[in-house]
Design an enzyme around this catalytic site. Sequence first.
Site, mmCIF file in Angstrom:
data_model
loop_
_atom_site.group_PDB
_atom_site.id
_atom_site.type_symbol
_atom_site.label_atom_id
_atom_site.label_comp_id
_atom_site.label_asym_id
_atom_site.label_seq_id
_atom_site.Cartn_x
_atom_site.Cartn_y
_atom_site.Cartn_z
ATOM 1 N N SER A 22 9.408 -4.143 0.683
ATOM 2 C CA SER A 22 7.204 -4.049 1.182
ATOM 3 C C SER A 22 7.308 -4.875 2.199
ATOM 4 O O SER A 22 7.914 -6.080 1.712
ATOM 5 C CB SER A 22 6.565 -4.227 -0.030
ATOM 6 O OG SER A 22 5.449 -4.168 0.056
ATOM 7 N N SER A 24 3.755 -5.697 2.466
ATOM 8 C CA SER A 24 2.998 -6.359 2.415
ATOM 9 C C SER A 24 2.520 -7.533 1.948
ATOM 10 O O SER A 24 1.438 -8.740 2.182
ATOM 11 C CB SER A 24 1.890 -5.445 1.348
ATOM 12 O OG SER A 24 2.072 -4.506 1.159
ATOM 13 N N LYS A 72 -0.426 5.361 -7.608
ATOM 14 C CA LYS A 72 -2.552 5.654 -6.630
ATOM 15 C C LYS A 72 -3.020 6.309 -7.768
ATOM 16 O O LYS A 72 -4.020 5.743 -7.795
ATOM 17 C CB LYS A 72 -2.097 5.470 -5.480
ATOM 18 C CG LYS A 72 -1.725 4.769 -4.374
ATOM 19 C CD LYS A 72 -1.611 5.235 -3.093
ATOM 20 C CE LYS A 72 -0.712 3.880 -1.683
ATOM 21 N NZ LYS A 72 -0.897 4.815 -0.986
ATOM 22 N N GLY A 135 -0.324 14.023 -2.330
ATOM 23 C CA GLY A 135 0.038 12.468 -3.388
ATOM 24 C C GLY A 135 -1.357 12.269 -3.023
ATOM 25 O O GLY A 135 -2.266 11.847 -2.451
ATOM 26 N N ILE A 228 3.459 8.573 8.388
ATOM 27 C CA ILE A 228 2.987 7.543 7.760
ATOM 28 C C ILE A 228 4.167 6.433 6.863
ATOM 29 O O ILE A 228 4.148 5.204 6.719
ATOM 30 C CB ILE A 228 1.373 7.610 6.565
ATOM 31 C CG1 ILE A 228 2.471 8.381 5.611
ATOM 32 C CG2 ILE A 228 0.393 8.160 7.365
ATOM 33 C CD1 ILE A 228 1.464 8.077 4.401
ATOM 34 N N GLY A 251 3.880 4.571 12.008
ATOM 35 C CA GLY A 251 3.629 4.221 9.979
ATOM 36 C C GLY A 251 3.016 3.122 10.108
ATOM 37 O O GLY A 251 2.121 3.127 9.049
#
Length: 290
Positions: A22, A24, A72, A135, A228, A251
Amino acid sequence: MKTKTNQSVKTFGIVGFPLSHSLSPLIHNSIYKDRNINASYLVFETQNLNVEKIQEFRNSGILGLSVTIPHKETAFTLADKADDTSRIMKASNTLLIGPDSTYAYNTDGEGAYHSILEFSPESLKTGKVVILGSGGSARGIAFSLAVSGKIQNLLVCSRNEITAKEICLLVTKNSNVKAEPISQDVLLTRKEEISLVIHTTPLGMKGQSPGPYLPEDFFNSNMTLFDIVYNPLETPLVKTAQKAGAKIIPGSEMLLYQAMKQFELFTGISPNAEDIIKTRERLSKALENR
């Protein structure tokens, strides 16, 4: 009183599985440093997200979470309140954790929409949009495009026919867009109608099945592909589309823009142009080294 975080520091994080790749934390912690914000962004890798886990986060002083695969849709069910996208599409990628309640947001769609407007706005006008996958990410993207006023038709192609139909029903019910589930076989026969392909499944992601999902002869120079997946940036699907001359939206752009919205939700501070430029440069450098 024992807590897991320093109460003088506002603490946020990302929850999902797997999270070893990740980006993030790089995005959020860097912008906190740039803006002199006393905050930190941590990684919470878990295969389970439930009421008890949310309470653990609350007890530990976690104020907000980015939510990624595979949580999610679960995240939405755990919230006491939700924004329109989350409520209608039943999926969230952001949770704000208050003392007594949890609020769900979905910034995926906004992130994708900004990316499309920046890199290929014409692809929303010249033909139909098809979303590959059904999804949590697909749900947010489908709704944002539907309410943008920029498209009239939306196709959803997924191996899970039930969730594809659900997305189309929700979009059609809550917008002026005609949404239609479509099988991969039928999609291949209708390729001339398509101007924008948005791929939202894990296929092509590092550690996942490579794909490519669609053959090279599906694509042409009048199409745009928005995969993405950002690790790697050049997925097998991207390479396939490039060979056919299709335009590519990176993405990493969706990651960038959805994170900027999360930053605003977490801190109450609107990101500026400099924040976006710096973050894009950091992402580019990080992805080059992978």
